[in-house]
Scaffold this motif. Sequence first.
Motif, PDB file in Angstrom:
ATOM      1  N   TYR A  92       8.749  32.740  -9.196  1.00 21.04           N
ATOM      2  CA  TYR A  92       8.195  33.972  -9.790  1.00 21.04           C
ATOM      3  C   TYR A  92       7.105  34.527  -8.882  1.00 21.04           C
ATOM      4  O   TYR A  92       5.938  34.196  -9.002  1.00 21.04           O
ATOM      5  CB  TYR A  92       7.634  33.691 -11.189  1.00 21.04           C
TER       6      TYR A  92
ATOM      7  N   THR B 111      15.409  33.054 -13.186  1.00 19.81           N
ATOM      8  CA  THR B 111      15.986  34.382 -12.970  1.00 19.81           C
ATOM      9  C   THR B 111      15.637  34.958 -11.596  1.00 19.81           C
ATOM     10  O   THR B 111      16.512  35.502 -10.925  1.00 19.81           O
ATOM     11  CB  THR B 111      15.628  35.317 -14.132  1.00 19.81           C
TER      12      THR B 111
ATOM     13  N   TYR C  89      18.099  18.082 -12.425  1.00 16.40           N
ATOM     14  CA  TYR C  89      17.840  19.409 -12.996  1.00 16.40           C
ATOM     15  C   TYR C  89      16.433  19.836 -12.584  1.00 16.40           C
ATOM     16  O   TYR C  89      15.473  19.098 -12.766  1.00 16.40           O
ATOM     17  CB  TYR C  89      17.910  19.320 -14.525  1.00 16.40           C
TER      18      TYR C  89
ATOM     19  N   GLY D 137      18.015  32.222 -17.333  1.00 22.08           N
ATOM     20  CA  GLY D 137      18.138  32.649 -18.736  1.00 22.08           C
ATOM     21  C   GLY D 137      17.656  34.062 -18.980  1.00 22.08           C
ATOM     22  O   GLY D 137      18.304  34.867 -19.643  1.00 22.08           O
TER      23      GLY D 137
HETATM   24  C1  PLP Z   1      13.827  24.198 -18.026  1.00 21.43           C
HETATM   25  C2  PLP Z   1      14.160  25.628 -17.778  1.00 21.43           C
HETATM   26  N1  PLP Z   1      15.355  25.932 -17.241  1.00 21.43           N
HETATM   27  C3  PLP Z   1      15.716  27.221 -17.007  1.00 21.43           C
HETATM   28  C4  PLP Z   1      14.858  28.271 -17.333  1.00 21.43           C
HETATM   29  C5  PLP Z   1      15.316  29.681 -17.089  1.00 21.43           C
HETATM   30  O1  PLP Z   1      14.512  30.371 -16.194  1.00 21.43           O
HETATM   31  P1  PLP Z   1      14.283  31.943 -16.318  1.00 21.43           P
HETATM   32  O2  PLP Z   1      13.554  32.187 -17.595  1.00 21.43           O
HETATM   33  O3  PLP Z   1      13.490  32.314 -15.115  1.00 21.43           O
HETATM   34  O4  PLP Z   1      15.625  32.591 -16.326  1.00 21.43           O
HETATM   35  C6  PLP Z   1      13.595  27.975 -17.874  1.00 21.43           C
HETATM   36  C7  PLP Z   1      12.639  29.032 -18.196  1.00 21.43           C
HETATM   37  O5  PLP Z   1      11.510  28.827 -18.547  1.00 21.43           O
HETATM   38  C8  PLP Z   1      13.248  26.634 -18.112  1.00 21.43           C
HETATM   39  O6  PLP Z   1      12.068  26.292 -18.642  1.00 21.43           O
END
Ligand code: PLP
Length: 378
Positions: free
Chosen positions: A182, A222, A175, A241
Amino acid sequence: MTEELPKTIHELETPCMLVDIDKVKRNCQRMTDRCKEMGVELRPHMKTHKTKEGGELMTNGTKRKVVVSTIDEAIFYADNGFEDIIWGSPIVKERISKRLINLANRLEEFHVMVDSLQGLKGLIATPLKEGKQWSVFLEVDCGYGRTGCLWSKEEAVEIAKTADDAPNVKFQGLYTHCGNSYTPDVEQKNRTQKETSDRLIALKNRLSKNGVDCKVVGCGSTPSCSKPIDNLSTLTEMHPGNYIFNDYNQVVCNSCTFDDVACKIATTVVSHKPEVQTIVVDCGWTAFGLDGPNENWPQAVLGRAPVEGHPELIMDRMTQEVGKMKARNGEIDYSKYPLGSRLYLYPWHSCCTASQHPVYYIHSGDKIVGAWRPTRGW
Ligand SMILES: Cc1ncc(COP(=O)(O)O)c(C=O)c1O
């Protein structure tokens, strides 16, 4: 008892958080379709909204396969019938609590992440109820530099092998978050995505040579999942997310346009201060959060709180309950923002802004169609 909600957004007291349900549905559908096209599973992160309703929309009604950021969220989603949940934060021995053990025992599939042998050994030393194993992901740092075991380190293999060999552990795979995607620089974002997916696959192959199989190889943020390069199809899972709401940061990163930002803060003009050329609104950091662009984001010319329909305004400062706005050219035309008038602020970081609110008002056009209540706590 059904809650009496105002009929339109104009009747709500300010400051308050508005969520445009039509945009939310569109954002969710797009990500679902994109993952399908790429042949990867979508495992959305719940951290932005932390609500049952948002989770249902992001999982297309299945309520399966999500990531959460806190144990509180994991319990909240489990209590609301969600399954197959990853707690996306590294375990160390000291975080193995009764709440964590309960979740692992009660859910069909509950996964944790480790980025150290210390954390993994803590899990190995903690028995679950009969027939249950700890389901473990190795969190990998592919260059972001936050958490995760560095992809190239020998320790990554050692952790995975130790997990795979332990009778009370089921090793799932890899993972990584890819937070270094970003950036407004499209070339750089594409390079980061390529490097991240290549490094994950390289580690997967190293593990395979050492006899360890990775069922899942997941990546996602994202910005990367909104504009994925083909290479991401070599992975099995994506876990963005923020896309459910999006925000100004995503606009600056080219993940979306303002039209895709599904949340905003309604605020009222409460004071005119021509002597210092400001207007004061009733949205301070308690309603907005303090996250905003810093010197690393010179492209964020609209500041931390762009105002819908008023690019001439900029949020100068926020104190606890008020925001002080100035004109970008230095001179405010007060006739455009009468006392008592409403402004709508787009968040720079919607996860941060949403976390300040006990309720999100859900609207379609001007009409209020519901209220979502997020879980809070850790
Ligand atoms: C461990 C982890 N996975 C997935 C995400 C999702 O990323 P995003 O907020 O860019 O959609 C985050 C966001 O901080 C995260 O910390």
